[in-house]
Motif scaffolding. Structure first.
Motif, mmCIF file in Angstrom:
data_model
loop_
_atom_site.group_PDB
_atom_site.id
_atom_site.type_symbol
_atom_site.label_atom_id
_atom_site.label_comp_id
_atom_site.label_asym_id
_atom_site.label_seq_id
_atom_site.Cartn_x
_atom_site.Cartn_y
_atom_site.Cartn_z
ATOM 1 N N LEU A 75 -50.462 111.439 40.075
ATOM 2 C CA LEU A 75 -49.690 111.309 41.478
ATOM 3 C C LEU A 75 -49.867 112.552 42.262
ATOM 4 O O LEU A 75 -49.947 112.101 43.600
ATOM 5 C CB LEU A 75 -48.207 111.429 40.830
ATOM 6 N N THR A 79 -51.838 111.283 45.665
ATOM 7 C CA THR A 79 -50.975 111.382 46.990
ATOM 8 C C THR A 79 -51.900 112.268 47.968
ATOM 9 O O THR A 79 -51.757 111.746 49.385
ATOM 10 C CB THR A 79 -49.718 112.129 46.682
ATOM 11 N N TYR A 80 -52.119 113.507 47.559
ATOM 12 C CA TYR A 80 -52.823 114.263 48.586
ATOM 13 C C TYR A 80 -54.346 113.565 49.304
ATOM 14 O O TYR A 80 -54.469 113.786 50.092
ATOM 15 C CB TYR A 80 -53.393 115.534 48.053
#
Length: 423
Positions: A75, A79-80
């Motif tokens: 996650l 996400t980054y």
């Protein structure tokens, strides 16, 4: 050795190219040990946990920690990567330099000179075929072809089954697996002595071929890995501070020696004695439980490789303009988390090379991008080690009872005995 390799590649490129086969031979020696090491260590560890009552008490918590850490790793790095888009290079000059770099990679350029073409639509059966690929129909064929995820699944199930067999019947196999594991460990320790020289040769050959351009091209990816590592370190310190009932700043000061060892050695295994010392001596957690959990979780909580595989595959997909739908992102997350479990005892370059498995599921090329990742391997390996070591320390602190909790439980038991009437 990294600095010397860069200088050698810049000023003596002919010599760097001439000695490059030595590094390839060294990598082949490392790969030779991986599957025997994986099979023996996973089966022996799972079998020992099932048969040891002290291990079974914490087996469920360790399993939950593996699921939570794997989910968070995918996650956070995903996400980054999706927000920062490190693989999208808008500067035309940078794209030209990247194209020149890819086309200079010899035989790989033949496959990558053409624009990226999306894979053919295989219909609804593609998801089923991926699941079928995870389960081996012939484990010996999976061993021979190096299907790591299939081998891991077999080892997990086989270890659980062996743990249910009475110890007298399974003792001979247990001793044999332990012997294979120790022999592979000895071989790995022998090969580690050549790691600095192999690093010098690889960096020299890479610098002679590419120069310093890959460092600038990989700046966005290094930012993603650095932010992901910092997120896990900050979260690990918060967990340790809460469990040890210390302030956040005091926890950082207490963990400082562990961080320095992880940065210096870039080895999770070499940092394990410092993790045990930190949790048992400085933070006063139960020594028996800490000594049991730290080595076990170091093999199962592979935060660094999970960050590498997730962000690396998304970087390559963005680099080639490969659009990823929700099912593709789920596939990247699941396969990255599973593949990270197979990286125990591997060197950083071998861990990096296994990214090709995830890329293969998405049908995106990996060979040319591999050179980019090798160019920044030292920084990426440091981020991976810091993430894994801090995660192991935090998870152990979450599961293991502290000295205060052990004392309170003993006192409560004594008070209960004293309160019972004499019969």
């Amino acid at each position: 050795m990294i600095g010397a390799g860069i200088l050698c590649g810049l000023y003596y490129p002919a010599f760097a190219h001439a000695i490059s086969p030595v590094a390839q031979l060294y990598l082949n020696f490392l790969k030779m040990v991986v599957l025997p090491y994986l099979v023996s260590s996973v089966i022996f560890s799972i079998m020992s946990m099932v048969q040891d009552p002290n291990s079974v008490r914490y087996l469920g918590r360790v399993g939950m920690a593996v699921l939570v850490v794997s989910f968070l790793s995918v996650l956070v790095s995903g996400t980054y990567s999706l927000v920062l888009q490190p693989g999208q290079i808008e500067n035309p000059q940078s794209r030209i330099e990247l194209g020149e770099f890819i086309n200079s990679q010899g035989s790989v350029s033949t496959d990558l000179a053409f624009p990226y073409q999306p894979p053919p639509d295989e219909g609804a059966d593609s998801g089923h075929s991926i699941l079928l690929d995870l389960v081996p129909n012939n484990v010996f064929s999976a061993l021979a072809s190096g299907q790591t995820i299939q081998v891991l699944l077999f080892c997990l199930l086989f270890g659980l089954a062996m743990g249910k067999i009475p110890q007298p019947s399974s003792m001979s196999l247990s001793q044999a697996l332990n012997a294979v594991y120790r022999a592979c460990t000895v071989l790995t320790n022998w090969f580690i002595w050549g790691l600095p020289f192999a690093t010098f040769i690889l960096i020299a050959d890479q610098t002679a071929s590419t120069g310093t351009k890959p460092l600038t091209l990989m700046g966005g990816y290094l930012l993603v890995m650095g932010l992901s590592c910092l997120t896990f370190i900050a979260g690990a310190f918060a967990v340790i501070a809460i469990r040890s009932r210390r302030s956040y700043w005091v926890t950082i000061k207490t963990c400082q020696p562990l961080l320095m060892v992880a940065i210096t050695t870039r080895s999770t295994v070499a940092s394990l004695p410092w993790v045990i010392n930190l949790l048992s001596e400085r933070l006063r957690f139960s020594l028996v439980v800490v000594e049991l959990l730290v080595p076990l979780q170091a093999a199962l909580l592979r935060t660094g490789p999970a960050l590498l595989y997730t962000s690396g595959v998304l970087f390559i997909a963005q680099l080639y303009g490969r659009p990823l739908a929700i099912p593709d992102l789920l596939l990247v997350g699941i396969t990255s988390a599973l593949l990270a479990l197979t990286t125990g005892g591997m060197g950083s370059l071998l861990i990096l090379s296994q990214m090709s498995i995830v890329c293969g599921y998405l049908k995106i090329p990996f060979e040319a991008a591999f050179a980019l990742f090798v160019a920044v391997d030292a920084a990426v390996d440091t981020f991976m080690t810091l993430s894994s070591v801090c995660t192991v320390a935090a998870s152990t602190a979450m599961i293991a009872p502290s000295h205060r909790e052990t004392t309170q439980s003993v006192e409560a038991a004594s008070e209960q005995l004293e309160a019972e009437p004499v019969r």
